[in-house]
Design a protein around this motif. Structure first.
Motif, PDB file in Angstrom:
ATOM      1  N   ALA A   3      -2.014  -5.050  -4.464  1.00 18.69           N
ATOM      2  CA  ALA A   3      -1.262  -5.530  -3.654  1.00 18.69           C
ATOM      3  C   ALA A   3      -1.862  -5.570  -1.988  1.00 18.69           C
ATOM      4  CB  ALA A   3       0.290  -5.506  -3.713  1.00 18.69           C
ATOM      5  N   ALA A   4      -2.491  -4.530  -1.629  1.00 18.02           N
ATOM      6  CA  ALA A   4      -2.911  -4.207  -0.529  1.00 18.02           C
ATOM      7  C   ALA A   4      -4.377  -4.623  -0.433  1.00 18.02           C
ATOM      8  CB  ALA A   4      -3.017  -2.678  -0.076  1.00 18.02           C
ATOM      9  N   ALA A   5      -4.861  -5.285  -1.088  1.00 20.34           N
ATOM     10  CA  ALA A   5      -6.393  -5.694  -1.368  1.00 20.34           C
ATOM     11  C   ALA A   5      -6.674  -6.670  -0.190  1.00 20.34           C
ATOM     12  CB  ALA A   5      -6.640  -5.888  -2.791  1.00 20.34           C
ATOM     13  N   PRO A   6      -5.827  -7.775  -0.023  1.00 17.99           N
ATOM     14  CA  PRO A   6      -6.163  -8.943   0.817  1.00 17.99           C
ATOM     15  C   PRO A   6      -6.326  -8.537   2.243  1.00 17.99           C
ATOM     16  CG  PRO A   6      -4.480  -9.416  -0.719  1.00 17.99           C
ATOM     17  CD  PRO A   6      -4.643  -8.091  -0.836  1.00 17.99           C
ATOM     18  N   VAL A   7      -5.611  -7.189   2.754  1.00 16.14           N
ATOM     19  CA  VAL A   7      -5.544  -6.819   4.061  1.00 16.14           C
ATOM     20  C   VAL A   7      -6.724  -5.708   3.832  1.00 16.14           C
ATOM     21  CG1 VAL A   7      -4.125  -6.054   5.768  1.00 16.14           C
ATOM     22  CG2 VAL A   7      -3.645  -7.688   4.318  1.00 16.14           C
ATOM     23  N   PRO A   8      -7.587  -5.686   4.834  1.00 14.42           N
ATOM     24  CA  PRO A   8      -8.433  -4.363   4.936  1.00 14.42           C
ATOM     25  C   PRO A   8      -7.763  -3.141   5.535  1.00 14.42           C
ATOM     26  CG  PRO A   8      -9.115  -6.039   6.312  1.00 14.42           C
ATOM     27  CD  PRO A   8      -7.954  -6.639   5.546  1.00 14.42           C
ATOM     28  N   THR A   9      -7.656  -2.149   4.796  1.00 12.31           N
ATOM     29  CA  THR A   9      -7.383  -0.536   5.414  1.00 12.31           C
ATOM     30  C   THR A   9      -8.262  -0.205   6.252  1.00 12.31           C
ATOM     31  OG1 THR A   9      -5.699  -0.714   3.463  1.00 12.31           O
ATOM     32  CG2 THR A   9      -6.075   1.301   4.872  1.00 12.31           C
ATOM     33  N   LEU A  10      -8.008   0.019   7.560  1.00 14.08           N
ATOM     34  CA  LEU A  10      -9.001   0.785   8.483  1.00 14.08           C
ATOM     35  C   LEU A  10      -8.642   2.121   8.707  1.00 14.08           C
ATOM     36  CD1 LEU A  10      -9.688  -2.476  10.812  1.00 14.08           C
ATOM     37  CD2 LEU A  10     -10.667  -1.832   8.914  1.00 14.08           C
ATOM     38  N   THR A  11      -7.227   2.184   8.628  1.00 18.58           N
ATOM     39  CA  THR A  11      -7.096   3.821   8.977  1.00 18.58           C
ATOM     40  C   THR A  11      -5.634   4.116   8.368  1.00 18.58           C
ATOM     41  OG1 THR A  11      -6.334   5.266  10.933  1.00 18.58           O
ATOM     42  CG2 THR A  11      -5.493   2.800  11.099  1.00 18.58           C
ATOM     43  N   VAL A  12      -5.257   5.278   8.011  1.00 21.93           N
ATOM     44  CA  VAL A  12      -4.100   5.766   7.423  1.00 21.93           C
ATOM     45  C   VAL A  12      -3.650   6.577   8.326  1.00 21.93           C
ATOM     46  CG1 VAL A  12      -3.190   6.839   5.431  1.00 21.93           C
ATOM     47  CG2 VAL A  12      -4.948   5.428   5.029  1.00 21.93           C
ATOM     48  N   PRO A  26      -3.192   9.139  -1.681  1.00 16.82           N
ATOM     49  CA  PRO A  26      -3.669   8.308  -2.401  1.00 16.82           C
ATOM     50  C   PRO A  26      -4.332   7.051  -1.959  1.00 16.82           C
ATOM     51  CG  PRO A  26      -1.568   8.915  -3.374  1.00 16.82           C
ATOM     52  CD  PRO A  26      -1.658   9.313  -1.920  1.00 16.82           C
ATOM     53  N   VAL A  27      -3.515   6.741  -0.956  1.00 18.95           N
ATOM     54  CA  VAL A  27      -4.210   5.485   0.006  1.00 18.95           C
ATOM     55  C   VAL A  27      -5.320   5.713   0.485  1.00 18.95           C
ATOM     56  CG1 VAL A  27      -3.612   3.711   1.477  1.00 18.95           C
ATOM     57  CG2 VAL A  27      -1.917   4.605  -0.018  1.00 18.95           C
ATOM     58  N   ALA A  28      -5.444   6.993   1.190  1.00 22.58           N
ATOM     59  CA  ALA A  28      -6.612   7.333   1.867  1.00 22.58           C
ATOM     60  C   ALA A  28      -7.853   7.691   1.058  1.00 22.58           C
ATOM     61  CB  ALA A  28      -6.274   8.582   2.776  1.00 22.58           C
ATOM     62  N   GLY A  29      -7.455   8.406  -0.006  1.00 23.11           N
ATOM     63  CA  GLY A  29      -8.614   8.866  -0.988  1.00 23.11           C
ATOM     64  C   GLY A  29      -8.984   7.486  -1.590  1.00 23.11           C
ATOM     65  N   ALA A  30      -8.492   6.571  -2.002  1.00 18.19           N
ATOM     66  CA  ALA A  30      -8.842   5.335  -2.691  1.00 18.19           C
ATOM     67  C   ALA A  30      -9.725   4.568  -1.751  1.00 18.19           C
ATOM     68  CB  ALA A  30      -7.799   4.595  -3.156  1.00 18.19           C
ATOM     69  N   ARG A  31      -9.584   4.593  -0.531  1.00 21.98           N
ATOM     70  CA  ARG A  31     -10.223   3.911   0.549  1.00 21.98           C
ATOM     71  C   ARG A  31     -11.365   4.786   1.410  1.00 21.98           C
ATOM     72  NH1 ARG A  31      -5.969   1.598  -0.807  1.00 21.98           N
ATOM     73  NH2 ARG A  31      -5.799  -0.586  -0.904  1.00 21.98           N
ATOM     74  N   GLU A  32     -11.350   6.126   0.741  1.00 20.52           N
ATOM     75  CA  GLU A  32     -12.340   6.956   1.465  1.00 20.52           C
ATOM     76  C   GLU A  32     -12.204   6.959   2.901  1.00 20.52           C
ATOM     77  OE1 GLU A  32     -16.413   6.102   0.114  1.00 20.52           O
ATOM     78  OE2 GLU A  32     -15.864   6.774  -2.112  1.00 20.52           O
TER      79      GLU A  32
END
Length: 70
Positions: A3-12, A26-32
């Motif tokens: 669900a979050a894929a369409p919006v790029p995650t730049l920071t957690v 988990p979010v931070a880890g998945a996106r390194e």
């Protein structure tokens, strides 16, 4: 695709509370990405041994209430 894929995650960003950091991991880890801790997100009663209703904070600690309401 998540669900979050369409919006790029730049920071957690997370509260410093352990459960908030554990939720962010988990979010931070998945996106390194690193987790940025923000003290402003900390719960108002985190240093106490018990829960304090927000209405009580507003009545008894107007300075704390004003800080949170900003």
């Amino acid at each position: 695709m998540t669900a979050a894929a369409p919006v790029p995650t730049l920071t957690v960003v997370s509260s410093p509370q352990r459960r908030a950091v554990q939720t962010a991991e988990p979010v931070a880890g998945a996106r390194e990405l690193p987790i940025d801790l923000d003290e402003r997100l900390a719960e108002y009663d985190r240093g106490l041994s018990h829960y304090v209703p927000i209405e009580q904070v507003r009545a008894e600690r107007p300075d704390e209430w004003a800080r949170m309401a900003q």
